[in-house]
Design a protein around this motif. Structure first.
Motif, mmCIF file in Angstrom:
data_model
loop_
_atom_site.group_PDB
_atom_site.id
_atom_site.type_symbol
_atom_site.label_atom_id
_atom_site.label_comp_id
_atom_site.label_asym_id
_atom_site.label_seq_id
_atom_site.Cartn_x
_atom_site.Cartn_y
_atom_site.Cartn_z
ATOM 1 N N LYS A 92 5.140 64.231 4.283
ATOM 2 C CA LYS A 92 6.595 64.352 4.292
ATOM 3 C C LYS A 92 7.032 65.596 3.504
ATOM 4 C CE LYS A 92 10.609 61.729 2.845
ATOM 5 N NZ LYS A 92 10.805 61.069 1.570
ATOM 6 N N ALA A 93 6.330 65.835 2.384
ATOM 7 C CA ALA A 93 6.733 66.939 1.520
ATOM 8 C C ALA A 93 6.474 68.295 2.165
ATOM 9 C CB ALA A 93 6.012 66.834 0.177
ATOM 10 N N THR A 94 5.514 68.360 3.096
ATOM 11 C CA THR A 94 5.209 69.662 3.710
ATOM 12 C C THR A 94 5.859 69.817 5.087
ATOM 13 O OG1 THR A 94 3.149 68.712 4.547
ATOM 14 C CG2 THR A 94 3.007 70.029 2.536
ATOM 15 N N LYS A 95 6.559 68.791 5.516
ATOM 16 C CA LYS A 95 7.134 68.796 6.876
ATOM 17 C C LYS A 95 8.096 69.978 7.075
ATOM 18 C CE LYS A 95 9.249 65.535 10.093
ATOM 19 N NZ LYS A 95 10.710 65.592 10.129
ATOM 20 N N GLU A 96 8.966 70.169 6.092
ATOM 21 C CA GLU A 96 9.972 71.222 6.214
ATOM 22 C C GLU A 96 9.285 72.578 6.428
ATOM 23 O OE1 GLU A 96 12.740 71.166 2.945
ATOM 24 O OE2 GLU A 96 13.788 72.959 3.684
ATOM 25 N N TYR A 97 8.190 72.792 5.683
ATOM 26 C CA TYR A 97 7.495 74.074 5.793
ATOM 27 C C TYR A 97 6.816 74.215 7.155
ATOM 28 C CZ TYR A 97 4.301 77.916 4.739
ATOM 29 O OH TYR A 97 3.620 79.094 4.768
ATOM 30 N N LEU A 105 3.769 75.078 1.626
ATOM 31 C CA LEU A 105 4.713 74.837 0.536
ATOM 32 C C LEU A 105 5.298 73.431 0.639
ATOM 33 C CD1 LEU A 105 6.698 78.190 0.423
ATOM 34 C CD2 LEU A 105 4.936 77.388 -1.155
ATOM 35 N N LEU A 106 5.596 72.851 -0.517
ATOM 36 C CA LEU A 106 6.268 71.551 -0.527
ATOM 37 C C LEU A 106 7.777 71.767 -0.416
ATOM 38 C CD1 LEU A 106 4.312 69.762 -3.406
ATOM 39 C CD2 LEU A 106 3.752 69.888 -0.962
ATOM 40 N N ASP A 107 8.476 70.726 0.011
ATOM 41 C CA ASP A 107 9.926 70.852 0.181
ATOM 42 C C ASP A 107 10.629 71.129 -1.134
ATOM 43 O OD1 ASP A 107 9.213 68.355 -0.727
ATOM 44 O OD2 ASP A 107 10.716 67.259 0.450
ATOM 45 N N SER A 140 17.310 74.970 0.275
ATOM 46 C CA SER A 140 16.363 74.609 1.328
ATOM 47 C C SER A 140 15.209 75.603 1.253
ATOM 48 C CB SER A 140 17.035 74.664 2.692
ATOM 49 O OG SER A 140 17.230 76.018 3.063
ATOM 50 N N LEU A 141 14.083 75.207 1.807
ATOM 51 C CA LEU A 141 12.903 76.068 1.779
ATOM 52 C C LEU A 141 13.209 77.405 2.460
ATOM 53 C CD1 LEU A 141 10.142 75.591 0.641
ATOM 54 C CD2 LEU A 141 9.359 74.928 2.909
#
Ligand SMILES: Cc1cc2nc3c(=O)[nH]c(=O)nc-3n(C[C@H](O)[C@H](O)[C@H](O)COP(=O)(O)O)c2cc1C
Ligand code: SF4
Ligand code: SF4
Lengths: 585, 180
Positions: free
Chosen positions: A574-579, B130-132, B100-101
């Motif tokens: 979940k934490a890397t999804k945005e990336y 990278l982490l959010d 935001s990233l």
């Protein structure tokens, strides 16, 4: 769109009138924009930031436009349990907007606010400061339709039928009901106009104070300070000006007994204030009325006029002043700041208001119920109170009972009554949790139902909320902690930051993500916040967590994870999804 | 009794905390008498070669590699310490947490004043994801002790290590962590 307004009419007005002026502007313009703030600053000869800091402090003032009609939904836990979610969704659907926004037609704003003092007739909302109790989705549809057609909130309210007693009178005219469930013989006697005042005036001021002292009367606002002692201190100070202030802020969620007193016993309240003014030598007084009770202002002013015209308020100038949405303004020194037209931030104590109060002068601040009882002491003598109650808590206590009971409403009990007796009389079925004294009070379970309501055991400012077996403890606690986060004035760090930390810890526990050390952490933070905060808000906000943990230790422990765990369930996916989803040409 | 084993690592940190470890000055001489360093930038040992008693973590987690390394440390160290503000709370890197990233990367690679027309934001399977947001270490694994400071002073680090090596609970004197 926010209306323009000619502000020259305010030229030269006093700083202490700022809140009233801001109310004028908020009501006529739907908001107090930066531009309005700076022109007002010019008229009042104040800096713009002085205006801005006040506007942004109070919940009912806004810089942005909140609409021609403004709807505030009660977010208290009682309202949630009574179906506020459905009410909110119906409003959102009918208005075509979300909480915090304007309707699709652009003129009706929908917002949320803390308990509005209607927990006995929940779910309720304020519409243009007219209370609408006992809402149903059907009523909401009608309300929105009528508002859109330009009908005023007051007119719409009438269609739902007026309440009982003075609620139906010319100066109130709202659907609010008194819900008197249990009368005792201290409050519910017939008022004979002027009896309390003339009894006082026939005595010397110090004799009046001695009577109050002998009655054992202690403040009903929560802290329970002996009223006679407070009056005595004020009477012995020499000053060119002293003030009498009635605290009608009634902000503790679940409390609504002052609402009844202001509606049905306003005359006695005013007489009680006059008695105090005579006893301590004050010639000015204020009733600080919470904005949620705007609908009672005309009624109170009418009552003051009536007594004035009968010559009962000679040498005593009494005025009603409005709050603007801030729980902390119930704290006496914050209340005085607010009366002075400032942000309602509590002062450092000592000095106490009785020595250095409004505009630096000796000031008596008492709760509504306290003044009413003082008037009754004048009429019936100290024995009338003194004969009932416990050793340290004399007389009756008005309870505001809400939640999972058959008969929510107002009850007069003598101090010393047990929780179990109260539960029986109000018709509580399968009670699991009782919150005594509101969110800042004590959370108890069955084991404690034998305890007494009294300053020496379970003190209460009158709020008594009952939750049955079907209710989720953690939902209730989260609602309470969110209340403190929203209402902290932010002046001192332990309260401003500490309540956020406590709320987040609670959320973590509720989500099942907490570890055993988090429970200790909650207790440590709670203790720290209550020991180091400046005013009663921060001193008491952790109470509910600390007491519920004692009462429901098993429920807390069941939520806690295995202690031996070294690797936490950190969701890397979940934490890397945005990336991973982020692309750029 | 054999020497105790220490490992250290810098995750999303600036190496300031490592500099502070060196800042224990002459006591370093005492320290190397008592301990040996295993995996650490100080030794340039890149993988654990034995079980470690105390692991010092500088920096929080800003990418997947940080998370992996932190978990390895947890696996291999009996006691794990968050060393410094970044490890304890996320620190400076966590300032990006309210962006935001995308905004963050745009700013770092494209909009910086020193950029002369670059529009490329590097992204490659060899680069750690990278982490959010930046996470403090204790949201990923259990952390036994927290040493505050940016960086914690040499004295703080020394007093904690000395206590642990002695088998005592570390207690940091108040004046060492009072900053105002
Ligand atoms: C956060 C906070 C809110 C309070 N709200 C009220 C209130 O709504 N009404 C009230 O009478 N007292 C309230 N109090 C108590 C007042 O500070 C004060 O003790 C009281 O008005 C004194 O009057 P009494 O002696 O008649 O109780 C509040 C105190 C705190 C700390
Ligand atoms: S305790 Fe909370 S409400 Fe009271 S002064 Fe401090 S910040 Fe304000
Ligand atoms: S805590 Fe301070 S010194 Fe340590 S890594 Fe973070 S920024 Fe650098």
């Amino acid at each position: 769109m926010q209306q323009a307004m000619d502000l020259t009419r305010y030229k030269g007005r006093q700083r202490s009138e700022l809140i009233e002026i801001l109310w004028d502007i908020q009501k006529s313009c739907g908001g107090i924009s930066k531009q309005l703030q700076s022109s007002l600053a010019e008229q009042l000869n104040l800096s713009t930031s002085t205006i801005e800091e006040v506007v942004t402090f109070y919940h009912f003032f806004s810089e942005e436009y909140r609409g021609k009609n403004q709807i505030y939904l009660d977010t208290s836990i009682i309202a949630q349990h009574r179906g506020m979610k459905e009410i909110r969704e119906t409003f959102e659907k009918e208005l075509g907007s979300k909480i915090g926004g304007l309707s699709s037609c652009g003129t009706i704003g929908l917002f949320e606010t803390a308990c509005i003092g209607m927990s006995d007739q929940s779910p309720a909302a304020l519409i243009d400061f007219v209370p609408f109790p006992k809402l149903t989705p059907k009523k909401v549809e009608i309300i929105v339709k009528e508002l859109k057609a330009g009908v005023s909130a007051k007119e719409i309210a009438k269609k739902f039928g007026l309440g009982d007693g003075a609620n139906a009178s010319k100066f109130v005219r709202t659907p609010v009901c008194n819900n008197i469930q249990k009368k005792g013989d201290v409050f519910f006697t017939k008022w004979k106009k002027g009896e309390a005042v003339s009894s006082a005036l026939s005595k010397k001021p110090n004799e009046v104070i001695d009577m109050i002292t002998a009655s054992g009367l202690r403040g009903r606002g929560g802290a329970g300070f002996p009223t006679g002692m407070k009056w005595k201190i004020a009477s012995e100070l020499s000053a060119d000006q002293k003030y009498i202030v009635c605290n009608a802020d009634e902000g503790e969620p679940g409390t609504f007994k002052d609402r009844l007193l202001l509606t049905e016993f306003a005359g006695l309240l005013i007489e009680g204030m006059k008695v105090a003014s005579y006893a301590v030598g004050a010639d000015k007084g204020f009733i600080y009325l919470r904005a949620e009770y705007f609908y009672l202002r005309d009624h109170l002013e009418k009552q003051i006029k009536d007594l004035e015209s009968k010559g009962l308020l000679k040498d005593f100038k009494l005025k009603v002043k409005m709050g603007a949405g801030a729980y902390v303004c119930g704290e006496e020194s914050a209340l005085l700041e607010s009366l002075e037209g400032k942000r309602g931030e509590p002062r450092m104590k000592p000095p106490f208001p009785v020595e250095v109060g409004l505009f630096g002068k000796p000031t008596i601040v008492n709760n509504v119920e306290t003044f009413v009882l003082a008037a009754q002491v004048m009429r019936y003598g100290p024995q009338h109170l003194n004969k009932m109650g416990t050793e340290k808590s004399k007389g009756p206590r008005l309870l505001s009972i809400s939640g999972d009971v058959e008969k929510p409403g107002i009850y007069e009990f003598p101090w010393g009554v047990t929780v179990a007796e109260v539960l029986k009389i109000c018709g509580a079925k399968n009670p699991k949790i009782v919150q005594v004294g509101g969110p800042s009070g004590t959370c108890i379970s069955k084991n404690d139902f034998v305890r007494q309501l009294a300053f020496e055991d379970l003190p209460t400012g009158g709020s008594f909320m009952v939750f049955d077996e079907s209710r989720d403890l953690f939902e209730i606690l989260e609602n309470f902690m969110q209340f403190f986060v929203d209402e902290s004035c932010g002046n001192c760090t332990p309260c401003r930051a500490g309540n956020v930390i406590l709320r987040d810890l609670l959320k973590k526990i509720n989500l099942g993500k907490a570890r055993p050390s988090d429970l200790q952490k909650m207790i440590d933070w709670g203790t720290l916040v209550s020991k180091t905060s400046r005013c009663g808000l921060g001193m008491s906000s952790p109470n509910v967590l600390l007491t519920s943990f004692k009462s429901f230790e098993d429920e807390f422990k069941n939520k806690i994870k295995n202690s031996d765990e070294l690797f936490f369930d950190f969701d890397e996916e979940k934490a890397t999804k945005e990336y991973r989803e982020f692309h750029r040409e | 009794m054999g020497k105790k084993v220490i490992s250290t690592v810098s995750l999303a940190g600036c190496f300031g905390c490592h500099m502070s470890v060196l800042d224990i000055d002459l006591k370093l001489l005492d320290l190397v008498e008592l301990v040996e360093f295993n995996r650490s930038p100080l030794t340039d040992i890149k993988t654990f070669t034995k079980k470690v008693d105390i692991g010092l973590i500088e920096g929080g987690c800003c990418n997947a590699e940080n998370v992996e390394v932190l978990r390895e440390f947890r696996k291999n160290c009996d006691i794990l310490i968050s060393l410094g503000e970044c490890a304890v709370m996320g620190g400076l890197p966590a300032l990006r947490n309210h962006l935001s990233l995308e905004e963050c990367l745009e700013e770092a690679y494209c909009n910086v004043p020193t950029n002369k027309g670059n529009k490329i934001i590097p992204k490659h399977e060899d680069l750690p994801e990278l982490l959010d947001r930046v996470y403090p270490c204790h949201e990923v694994v259990k952390i036994d002790y927290f040493l505050p400071g940016c960086p914690p002073s040499g004295d703080v680090i020394w007093s904690a290590l000395a206590a642990l090596l002695n088998g005592d609970e570390p207690k940091i004197a108040k004046h060492l962590i009072k900053y105002d």
